[in-house]
Design a protein around this motif. Structure first.
Motif, PDB file in Angstrom:
ATOM      1  N   SER A  62       0.839  -1.193   0.000  1.00  0.00           N
ATOM      2  CA  SER A  62       0.000   0.000   0.000  1.00  0.00           C
ATOM      3  C   SER A  62       0.880   1.251   0.000  1.00  0.00           C
ATOM      4  CB  SER A  62      -0.964  -0.035   1.186  1.00  0.00           C
ATOM      5  OG  SER A  62      -1.945   0.963   1.072  1.00  0.00           O
ATOM      6  N   ASN A  63       0.746   2.103   0.993  1.00  0.00           N
ATOM      7  CA  ASN A  63       1.553   3.327   1.024  1.00  0.00           C
ATOM      8  C   ASN A  63       3.040   3.003   1.178  1.00  0.00           C
ATOM      9  OD1 ASN A  63       1.777   6.201   0.987  1.00  0.00           O
ATOM     10  ND2 ASN A  63       2.160   6.149   3.178  1.00  0.00           N
ATOM     11  N   GLY A  64       3.353   1.906   1.841  1.00  0.00           N
ATOM     12  CA  GLY A  64       4.749   1.481   1.937  1.00  0.00           C
ATOM     13  C   GLY A  64       5.324   1.098   0.585  1.00  0.00           C
ATOM     14  N   GLY A  65       4.469   0.539  -0.284  1.00  0.00           N
ATOM     15  CA  GLY A  65       4.894   0.229  -1.648  1.00  0.00           C
ATOM     16  C   GLY A  65       5.189   1.484  -2.441  1.00  0.00           C
ATOM     17  N   GLN A  66       4.357   2.496  -2.242  1.00  0.00           N
ATOM     18  CA  GLN A  66       4.596   3.783  -2.900  1.00  0.00           C
ATOM     19  C   GLN A  66       5.925   4.357  -2.407  1.00  0.00           C
ATOM     20  OE1 GLN A  66       4.546   7.177  -1.592  1.00  0.00           O
ATOM     21  NE2 GLN A  66       4.650   8.093  -3.595  1.00  0.00           N
ATOM     22  N   GLY A  67       6.189   4.214  -1.125  1.00  0.00           N
ATOM     23  CA  GLY A  67       7.455   4.692  -0.573  1.00  0.00           C
ATOM     24  C   GLY A  67       8.649   3.930  -1.121  1.00  0.00           C
ATOM     25  N   ALA A  68       8.492   2.615  -1.290  1.00  0.00           N
ATOM     26  CA  ALA A  68       9.579   1.804  -1.855  1.00  0.00           C
ATOM     27  C   ALA A  68       9.910   2.252  -3.270  1.00  0.00           C
ATOM     28  CB  ALA A  68       9.194   0.322  -1.836  1.00  0.00           C
ATOM     29  N   TRP A  69       8.883   2.473  -4.098  1.00  0.00           N
ATOM     30  CA  TRP A  69       9.107   2.953  -5.464  1.00  0.00           C
ATOM     31  C   TRP A  69       9.726   4.346  -5.463  1.00  0.00           C
ATOM     32  CZ3 TRP A  69       9.753  -0.229  -9.055  1.00  0.00           C
ATOM     33  CH2 TRP A  69       8.949  -1.341  -9.242  1.00  0.00           C
ATOM     34  N   TYR A  70       9.234   5.195  -4.578  1.00  0.00           N
ATOM     35  CA  TYR A  70       9.761   6.566  -4.503  1.00  0.00           C
ATOM     36  C   TYR A  70      11.261   6.546  -4.190  1.00  0.00           C
ATOM     37  CZ  TYR A  70      10.476  11.364  -3.007  1.00  0.00           C
ATOM     38  OH  TYR A  70      10.962  12.645  -2.874  1.00  0.00           O
ATOM     39  N   LEU A  71      11.638   5.762  -3.178  1.00  0.00           N
ATOM     40  CA  LEU A  71      13.052   5.696  -2.790  1.00  0.00           C
ATOM     41  C   LEU A  71      13.904   5.056  -3.883  1.00  0.00           C
ATOM     42  CD1 LEU A  71      12.634   4.677   0.952  1.00  0.00           C
ATOM     43  CD2 LEU A  71      13.353   6.902   0.060  1.00  0.00           C
ATOM     44  N   ALA A  72      13.393   3.987  -4.492  1.00  0.00           N
ATOM     45  CA  ALA A  72      14.158   3.306  -5.544  1.00  0.00           C
ATOM     46  C   ALA A  72      14.371   4.218  -6.755  1.00  0.00           C
ATOM     47  CB  ALA A  72      13.434   2.030  -5.967  1.00  0.00           C
ATOM     48  N   ALA A  73      13.359   4.993  -7.107  1.00  0.00           N
ATOM     49  CA  ALA A  73      13.464   5.872  -8.264  1.00  0.00           C
ATOM     50  C   ALA A  73      14.438   7.023  -8.032  1.00  0.00           C
ATOM     51  CB  ALA A  73      12.089   6.437  -8.625  1.00  0.00           C
ATOM     52  N   ARG A  74      14.544   7.469  -6.803  1.00  0.00           N
ATOM     53  CA  ARG A  74      15.388   8.624  -6.515  1.00  0.00           C
ATOM     54  C   ARG A  74      16.782   8.276  -6.021  1.00  0.00           C
ATOM     55  NH1 ARG A  74      10.578   9.576  -7.091  1.00  0.00           N
ATOM     56  NH2 ARG A  74       9.704  11.595  -7.623  1.00  0.00           N
ATOM     57  N   HIS A  75      16.973   7.021  -5.624  1.00  0.00           N
ATOM     58  CA  HIS A  75      18.289   6.590  -5.120  1.00  0.00           C
ATOM     59  C   HIS A  75      18.683   5.247  -5.730  1.00  0.00           C
ATOM     60  CE1 HIS A  75      17.989   9.810  -2.180  1.00  0.00           C
ATOM     61  NE2 HIS A  75      16.767   9.393  -1.923  1.00  0.00           N
ATOM     62  N   PRO A  76      18.728   5.141  -7.055  1.00  0.00           N
ATOM     63  CA  PRO A  76      19.036   3.852  -7.686  1.00  0.00           C
ATOM     64  C   PRO A  76      20.426   3.326  -7.330  1.00  0.00           C
ATOM     65  CG  PRO A  76      19.101   5.620  -9.303  1.00  0.00           C
ATOM     66  CD  PRO A  76      18.548   6.207  -8.028  1.00  0.00           C
ATOM     67  N   ASP A  77      21.319   4.197  -6.952  1.00  0.00           N
ATOM     68  CA  ASP A  77      22.664   3.775  -6.566  1.00  0.00           C
ATOM     69  C   ASP A  77      22.671   3.054  -5.217  1.00  0.00           C
ATOM     70  OD1 ASP A  77      21.890   6.389  -5.601  1.00  0.00           O
ATOM     71  OD2 ASP A  77      23.921   6.605  -4.795  1.00  0.00           O
ATOM     72  N   LYS A  78      21.600   3.172  -4.442  1.00  0.00           N
ATOM     73  CA  LYS A  78      21.532   2.552  -3.120  1.00  0.00           C
ATOM     74  C   LYS A  78      20.592   1.355  -3.067  1.00  0.00           C
ATOM     75  CE  LYS A  78      22.489   6.930  -0.836  1.00  0.00           C
ATOM     76  NZ  LYS A  78      22.030   7.919   0.107  1.00  0.00           N
ATOM     77  N   VAL A  79      19.978   1.008  -4.225  1.00  0.00           N
ATOM     78  CA  VAL A  79      18.944  -0.019  -4.245  1.00  0.00           C
ATOM     79  C   VAL A  79      19.314  -1.134  -5.225  1.00  0.00           C
ATOM     80  CG1 VAL A  79      16.520  -0.445  -4.787  1.00  0.00           C
ATOM     81  CG2 VAL A  79      17.184   1.666  -3.648  1.00  0.00           C
TER      82      VAL A  79
END
Length: 85
Positions: A62-79
């Motif tokens: 749910s909202n945690g999934g949106q957060g996971a995508w948000y973080l992955a999209a903005r920090h691909p070097d860390k994911v």
């Protein structure tokens, strides 16, 4: 910041969900750093420790999934990868 959220709630302003574009994203990063320090800070937990430069596998519902995508999209070097449901 979370302080501004607390002030708004104290004054009766209703909020909807967590803000993955600000405070929640910073909290997630701080939690990973804290876990790294805790696990690497004790000899009996060190085998569970990880490098501070380790890439993360993000998962959320749910909202945690949106957060996971948000973080992955903005920090691909860390994911290393991500999944939402």
């Amino acid at each position: 910041t979370w302080l501004s959220v607390i002030v708004r709630v104290a004054h009766g302003i209703q909020l909807q969900g967590l803000d993955w574009h600000g405070p929640s994203a910073r909290e997630a990063g701080s939690s990973v750093k804290a876990l790294h320090n805790i696990l690497n800070g004790r000899d009996d937990w060190r085998e569970w420790g990880f490098s501070a430069q380790s890439k993360l596998l993000l998962m959320g519902h749910s909202n945690g999934g949106q957060g996971a995508w948000y973080l992955a999209a903005r920090h691909p070097d860390k994911v290393v990868g991500g999944e939402r449901s």
